[in-house]
Design a protein around this motif. Structure first.
Motif, PDB file in Angstrom:
ATOM      1  N   SER A  29       0.817  -1.263  -0.018  1.00 38.83           N
ATOM      2  CA  SER A  29      -0.153   0.199  -0.036  1.00 38.83           C
ATOM      3  C   SER A  29       0.893   1.171  -0.184  1.00 38.83           C
ATOM      4  CB  SER A  29      -0.966   0.015   1.209  1.00 38.83           C
ATOM      5  OG  SER A  29      -1.864  -1.236   1.102  1.00 38.83           O
ATOM      6  N   LEU A  30       1.773   1.312   0.946  1.00 36.21           N
ATOM      7  CA  LEU A  30       2.653   2.502   0.954  1.00 36.21           C
ATOM      8  C   LEU A  30       3.589   2.267  -0.620  1.00 36.21           C
ATOM      9  CD1 LEU A  30       3.668   4.818   2.753  1.00 36.21           C
ATOM     10  CD2 LEU A  30       5.426   2.959   3.675  1.00 36.21           C
ATOM     11  N   LYS A  31       4.020   1.520  -0.845  1.00 36.25           N
ATOM     12  CA  LYS A  31       4.866   1.578  -2.096  1.00 36.25           C
ATOM     13  C   LYS A  31       3.885   2.178  -3.393  1.00 36.25           C
ATOM     14  CE  LYS A  31       7.719   0.676  -5.448  1.00 36.25           C
ATOM     15  NZ  LYS A  31       7.433   1.766  -6.445  1.00 36.25           N
ATOM     16  N   TYR A  32       2.810   1.677  -3.489  1.00 38.77           N
ATOM     17  CA  TYR A  32       1.886   2.267  -4.455  1.00 38.77           C
ATOM     18  C   TYR A  32       1.452   3.628  -4.183  1.00 38.77           C
ATOM     19  CZ  TYR A  32      -2.008   2.653  -7.806  1.00 38.77           C
ATOM     20  OH  TYR A  32      -2.774   3.112  -8.841  1.00 38.77           O
ATOM     21  N   ALA A  33       1.258   4.052  -2.824  1.00 38.80           N
ATOM     22  CA  ALA A  33       1.079   5.309  -2.469  1.00 38.80           C
ATOM     23  C   ALA A  33       2.083   6.469  -2.839  1.00 38.80           C
ATOM     24  CB  ALA A  33       1.017   5.698  -1.060  1.00 38.80           C
ATOM     25  N   PHE A  34       3.451   5.747  -2.639  1.00 41.08           N
ATOM     26  CA  PHE A  34       4.549   6.722  -3.431  1.00 41.08           C
ATOM     27  C   PHE A  34       4.718   6.870  -4.961  1.00 41.08           C
ATOM     28  CE2 PHE A  34       7.463   4.736   0.147  1.00 41.08           C
ATOM     29  CZ  PHE A  34       7.281   5.847   1.149  1.00 41.08           C
ATOM     30  N   GLU A  35       4.034   5.511  -5.615  1.00 37.53           N
ATOM     31  CA  GLU A  35       3.993   5.854  -7.115  1.00 37.53           C
ATOM     32  C   GLU A  35       2.802   7.068  -7.398  1.00 37.53           C
ATOM     33  OE1 GLU A  35       5.915   4.622  -9.157  1.00 37.53           O
ATOM     34  OE2 GLU A  35       7.190   3.724  -7.553  1.00 37.53           O
ATOM     35  N   ILE A  36       1.773   6.974  -6.607  1.00 38.22           N
ATOM     36  CA  ILE A  36       0.897   8.101  -6.656  1.00 38.22           C
ATOM     37  C   ILE A  36       1.171   9.202  -6.636  1.00 38.22           C
ATOM     38  CG2 ILE A  36      -1.221   9.053  -5.799  1.00 38.22           C
ATOM     39  CD1 ILE A  36      -2.240   6.041  -5.166  1.00 38.22           C
ATOM     40  N   LEU A  37       2.138   9.541  -5.646  1.00 36.11           N
ATOM     41  CA  LEU A  37       2.703  10.869  -5.500  1.00 36.11           C
ATOM     42  C   LEU A  37       3.589  11.209  -6.578  1.00 36.11           C
ATOM     43  CD1 LEU A  37       4.184  12.530  -2.294  1.00 36.11           C
ATOM     44  CD2 LEU A  37       5.356  12.548  -4.360  1.00 36.11           C
ATOM     45  N   ARG A  38       4.399  10.258  -7.095  1.00 34.73           N
ATOM     46  CA  ARG A  38       5.510  10.336  -7.967  1.00 34.73           C
ATOM     47  C   ARG A  38       4.746  10.923  -9.302  1.00 34.73           C
ATOM     48  NH1 ARG A  38       8.615   6.464  -7.266  1.00 34.73           N
ATOM     49  NH2 ARG A  38      10.171   7.943  -6.269  1.00 34.73           N
ATOM     50  N   ALA A  39       3.511  10.295  -9.702  1.00 37.21           N
ATOM     51  CA  ALA A  39       2.926  10.512 -10.905  1.00 37.21           C
ATOM     52  C   ALA A  39       2.208  11.555 -11.166  1.00 37.21           C
ATOM     53  CB  ALA A  39       1.957   9.129 -11.135  1.00 37.21           C
ATOM     54  N   THR A  40       1.635  11.911  -9.598  1.00 40.77           N
ATOM     55  CA  THR A  40       0.819  13.266  -9.726  1.00 40.77           C
ATOM     56  C   THR A  40       2.008  14.275  -9.736  1.00 40.77           C
ATOM     57  OG1 THR A  40      -0.745  12.162  -8.310  1.00 40.77           O
ATOM     58  CG2 THR A  40      -0.844  14.508  -8.339  1.00 40.77           C
ATOM     59  N   SER A  41       2.979  14.308  -9.244  1.00 42.33           N
ATOM     60  CA  SER A  41       4.238  15.185  -9.154  1.00 42.33           C
ATOM     61  C   SER A  41       4.540  15.479 -10.720  1.00 42.33           C
ATOM     62  CB  SER A  41       5.233  15.023  -8.050  1.00 42.33           C
ATOM     63  OG  SER A  41       6.020  14.106  -8.703  1.00 42.33           O
ATOM     64  N   ARG A  42       4.458  14.722 -11.575  1.00 40.82           N
ATOM     65  CA  ARG A  42       4.868  14.605 -12.828  1.00 40.82           C
ATOM     66  C   ARG A  42       3.741  15.075 -13.988  1.00 40.82           C
ATOM     67  NH1 ARG A  42       8.131   9.409 -12.672  1.00 40.82           N
ATOM     68  NH2 ARG A  42      10.007   9.996 -11.705  1.00 40.82           N
ATOM     69  N   GLY A  43       2.529  15.353 -13.238  1.00 38.39           N
ATOM     70  CA  GLY A  43       1.294  16.008 -14.060  1.00 38.39           C
ATOM     71  C   GLY A  43       0.316  14.682 -14.382  1.00 38.39           C
ATOM     72  N   LYS A  44       0.505  13.484 -13.758  1.00 42.50           N
ATOM     73  CA  LYS A  44      -0.312  12.458 -14.468  1.00 42.50           C
ATOM     74  C   LYS A  44      -1.430  12.358 -13.124  1.00 42.50           C
ATOM     75  CE  LYS A  44       3.156  10.129 -16.825  1.00 42.50           C
ATOM     76  NZ  LYS A  44       3.997   8.858 -16.944  1.00 42.50           N
ATOM     77  N   LEU A  45      -2.415  12.852 -13.588  1.00 45.63           N
ATOM     78  CA  LEU A  45      -3.480  13.024 -12.404  1.00 45.63           C
ATOM     79  C   LEU A  45      -4.286  11.639 -12.152  1.00 45.63           C
ATOM     80  CD1 LEU A  45      -4.569  16.690 -13.036  1.00 45.63           C
ATOM     81  CD2 LEU A  45      -2.854  15.913 -11.485  1.00 45.63           C
ATOM     82  N   VAL A  46      -4.047  10.508 -13.109  1.00 40.44           N
ATOM     83  CA  VAL A  46      -4.556   9.607 -13.111  1.00 40.44           C
ATOM     84  C   VAL A  46      -3.694   8.594 -12.342  1.00 40.44           C
ATOM     85  CG1 VAL A  46      -5.678   7.641 -14.350  1.00 40.44           C
ATOM     86  CG2 VAL A  46      -6.151   9.748 -14.953  1.00 40.44           C
ATOM     87  N   PRO A  47      -4.088   7.710 -11.215  1.00 39.05           N
ATOM     88  CA  PRO A  47      -2.835   7.015 -10.650  1.00 39.05           C
ATOM     89  C   PRO A  47      -2.180   5.987 -11.774  1.00 39.05           C
ATOM     90  CG  PRO A  47      -5.128   6.956  -9.461  1.00 39.05           C
ATOM     91  CD  PRO A  47      -5.223   7.445 -10.672  1.00 39.05           C
ATOM     92  N   PRO A  48      -1.336   5.734 -11.334  1.00 41.36           N
ATOM     93  CA  PRO A  48      -0.547   4.711 -12.291  1.00 41.36           C
ATOM     94  C   PRO A  48      -1.263   3.411 -12.423  1.00 41.36           C
ATOM     95  CG  PRO A  48       0.856   5.062 -10.555  1.00 41.36           C
ATOM     96  CD  PRO A  48      -0.271   5.789 -10.219  1.00 41.36           C
TER      97      PRO A  48
END
Length: 186
Positions: A29-48
């Protein structure tokens, strides 16, 4: 979310043996949360998309955040000389925690994340938006407890209650990391 919540709920059925399932559930869960943060910070507003590559690549971030928590907790135990200083330390850590997480995810460095010379300027650079983000993070952090107060009033099986609690905690953790990523994007 359902799979990780199920893994995290197993200790309520299996007892101490269920702890072996709890760690992978929260870790994923935490790993996926990190990926969400990283994707959002790059402008991808849809989770990976969830796949083994996303969940297994760079899993060291989960261990890094655990180490950061241990370091901060150990320094908390070491600073118990004065009640007022201890309280101030706790307030500062809680206030700067989002900046610490943002630095840890973006830099990949434990030393950068726990160094006040990095996280304080980040908060200053973000400015008033950090305070606004922090306010929303507090609301999101309190949301599962508020929702669970309604579930608690109903007669539900203890496992169902714990399962619902874990679903809400994981969902709102994803939401919090998405919010931090959005502030980073701005």
């Amino acid at each position: 979310i359902f799979v990780c919540a199920g893994l995290c709920s197993l200790p309520s059925i299996l007892g101490p043996l269920g702890f072996l399932f709890n760690l992978p559930g929260w870790g994923l869960s935490l790993k996926y949360a990190f990926e969400i943060l990283r994707a959002t910070s790059r402008g991808k507003l849809v989770p990976p998309k969830i796949d083994m590559g996303v969940l297994s690549a760079n899993f060291g971030q989960v261990f890094q955040q655990t180490i950061i928590l241990v370091i901060l907790g150990f320094s908390l135990l070491r600073s118990t000389e004065s009640g007022l200083l201890l309280f101030l330390y706790i307030v500062l850590i809680v206030f700067f925690w989002p900046a610490i997480v943002i630095l840890q995810v973006t830099s990949g460095s434990i030393l950068s994340a726990i160094n006040p010379l990095f996280f304080v300027p980040l908060v200053v650079r973000i400015g008033w938006a950090y305070l606004l983000m922090y306010f929303f993070l507090l609301l999101v952090f309190a949301a599962p407890a508020y929702i669970l107060s309604f579930v608690e009033s109903m007669e539900v099986h203890p496992f169902a209650f714990i399962f619902c609690k874990n679903i809400l905690n994981i969902y709102y953790m994803f939401l919090m990391y998405h919010l931090m990523g959005y502030v980073l994007l701005q």
